[in-house]
Enzyme design. Structure first.
Site, PDB file in Angstrom:
ATOM      1  N   GLU A  22       0.838  -1.206   0.000  1.00 14.53           N
ATOM      2  CA  GLU A  22       0.000   0.000   0.000  1.00 14.53           C
ATOM      3  C   GLU A  22       0.873   1.256   0.000  1.00 14.53           C
ATOM      4  OE1 GLU A  22      -3.148  -0.141  -1.143  1.00 14.53           O
ATOM      5  OE2 GLU A  22      -3.577  -1.533   0.494  1.00 14.53           O
ATOM      6  N   ASP A  25       3.001   2.139  -4.917  1.00 13.65           N
ATOM      7  CA  ASP A  25       3.013   2.236  -6.392  1.00 13.65           C
ATOM      8  C   ASP A  25       3.615   3.552  -6.885  1.00 13.65           C
ATOM      9  OD1 ASP A  25       0.694   3.689  -5.707  1.00 13.65           O
ATOM     10  OD2 ASP A  25      -0.594   2.721  -7.213  1.00 13.65           O
ATOM     11  N   ASP A 160      -4.183   0.484  -9.764  1.00 14.91           N
ATOM     12  CA  ASP A 160      -5.594   0.170  -9.958  1.00 14.91           C
ATOM     13  C   ASP A 160      -5.934  -0.040 -11.432  1.00 14.91           C
ATOM     14  OD1 ASP A 160      -5.467   0.735  -7.293  1.00 14.91           O
ATOM     15  OD2 ASP A 160      -6.540   2.648  -7.426  1.00 14.91           O
TER      16      ASP A 160
HETATM   17  C1  GLA Z   1      -5.235   4.476  -4.242  1.00 18.36           C
HETATM   18  C2  GLA Z   1      -4.486   4.798  -5.525  1.00 18.36           C
HETATM   19  C3  GLA Z   1      -3.418   3.735  -5.837  1.00 18.36           C
HETATM   20  C4  GLA Z   1      -2.547   3.449  -4.625  1.00 18.36           C
HETATM   21  C5  GLA Z   1      -3.393   3.225  -3.375  1.00 18.36           C
HETATM   22  C6  GLA Z   1      -2.571   3.075  -2.137  1.00 18.36           C
HETATM   23  O1  GLA Z   1      -6.004   3.339  -4.441  1.00 18.36           O
HETATM   24  O2  GLA Z   1      -5.380   4.880  -6.596  1.00 18.36           O
HETATM   25  O3  GLA Z   1      -2.669   4.142  -6.939  1.00 18.36           O
HETATM   26  O4  GLA Z   1      -1.611   4.461  -4.428  1.00 18.36           O
HETATM   27  O5  GLA Z   1      -4.323   4.274  -3.166  1.00 18.36           O
HETATM   28  O6  GLA Z   1      -1.824   1.924  -2.189  1.00 18.36           O
END
Ligand code: GLA
Length: 374
Positions: A22, A25, A160
């Protein structure tokens, strides 16, 4: 202008749950999401002009924009996502045909299951198919991310959109967010991915999200003075942080420590999953939650409670918050024979403590975006 058939086609793109990794990315690190069996469906019918009409079963109003209108900008409205995708595709040189889009989302919004990426990807697939354009999936993931970064204004990473396109049934996706190389890892059939929604929406989280990103960047800037090869926190080890990070503001130090330890946990979790070592995988999930709660400070009372309740139930390998945080959902790796008892115990405990009725989804790792029959 366009003489094609006005055929109605539908594209489906899934939401996702992140098993581990988490806030890594956007630090060029590692993540391990799975696409889930809750999707956004976008039906598209061609028009002969360059107008886009967009409606969603989830909202009352309908919008219409002109693809030739150079002044299209975000309006803090649900339609920013589909319109943003169209604008970015056009900007990348893909000339789109006008269309009517009808969207329907099964993915709960604002819950950390990535309904926005599912909207972006299903709309992008539909717009391109409607215009007879083929775009490679990696490029498409990047374009959808760009729509969210540049049009909508949320500085999200690539996780995502990528998993919405590359997810596979019964597989988790271990992604290197720098190279975009990935591995599909088996989710054993003896467990279920149980997602518990705290019902606390993370609407106010985007400032906090951007602030976390800025803190990571501040950490990189400082560390790169001593370690010139460092381009992102991905390039830093814990020993290096301990050695060269002493002068960082304490908060920035903790943010960096989360990202660095989380990257290591994702890689260890990948090995554990390959060997079906679920207790080890679960332990890493628990450590991830603690790090997100204490070092990165993106959890909240309700998420912590949901995780504590899960930890007390038999048959739970691991539980943690999932997604950006500040509300939304937890992910729980639960033995298949204990799922029903798990749902009962957690729902009851959570409702008693908060007066909120949680939604609980027993998810299956699912396939990424595709055209559907309807
Ligand atoms: C959101 C963002 C992702 C990622 C998460 C945390 O979902 O869209 O790109 O950074 O938060 O892991």
């Amino acid at each position: 202008m366009f003489q094609g058939k006005r055929e109605l086609i539908t594209f489906r793109a899934p939401g996702r749950v992140n098993l581990i990794g988490e806030h890594t990315d956007y630090n060029a690190g590692f993540v391990m999401p799975a696409a889930i069996n809750l999707s956004v469906y976008t039906k598209i019918t061609a028009r002969d002009d360059r107008k886009l009409q967009v409606r969603s079963d989830n909202f009352a109003d309908e919008i219409e924009v002109d693809l030739d209108d150079a002044s299209l900008t975000a309006r803090k409205h649900w339609s920013d996502y589909p319109v943003g995708v169209a604008v970015i595709l056009e900007g990348a040189g893909y000339r789109l045909r006008g269309a009517r889009l009808e969207m329907n989302s099964e993915v709960p919004m604002g819950s950390g299951l990535s309904s926005s990426a599912a909207v972006e990807v299903s709309v992008a697939c539909a717009l391109l198919a409607n215009s007879n354009i083929t775009v490679e999936r990696k490029e498409l993931a990047l374009l959808c991310q760009k729509a969210e970064n540049e049009f909508v204004g949320a500085r999200v990473g690539i996780m995502d959109q990528f998993v919405a396109l590359f997810g596979e049934e019964q597989r988790a996706l271990l992604l290197d967010c720098r190279s975009l190389e990935y591995k599909l890892l088996p989710v054993p059939s003896s467990v279920r991915l149980v997602v518990c929604n705290t019902m606390v929406k993370h609407e106010l989280a985007s400032n906090e999200y951007n602030e976390r990103r800025a803190q990571c960047e501040a950490g990189v800037e400082h560390l790169a003075k001593f370690l010139p090869h460092v381009k992102a926190l991905r390039d830093v080890t814990l020993e290096q942080l301990e050695r060269y990070g002493r002068d960082l503001p304490e908060v920035v130090y903790r943010r960096c420590r989360h990202v660095i330890t989380e990257n290591a946990r994702v890689l260890a979790a990948g090995e554990a999953l390959e060997r079906s070592e679920l207790p080890e995988f679960g332990r890493l999930m628990a450590d991830s939650h603690v790090s997100l709660r204490d070092d990165y400070e993106v959890s909240c009372r309700e998420l912590d409670l949901m995780v504590e309740l899960a930890d007390k139930v038999e048959g739970v390998y691991g539980a943690r918050m999932t997604g950006g945080g500040f509300g939304g959902c937890t992910i729980n790796l639960v033995d298949v024979d204990h799922v029903e008892a798990f749902i009962r115990a957690v729902a009851e405990g959570y409702e008693q403590a908060t007066r909120l009725k949680p939604e609980i989804y027993v998810c299956e790792a699912s396939k990424g975006a595709e055209q559907t029959k309807t």
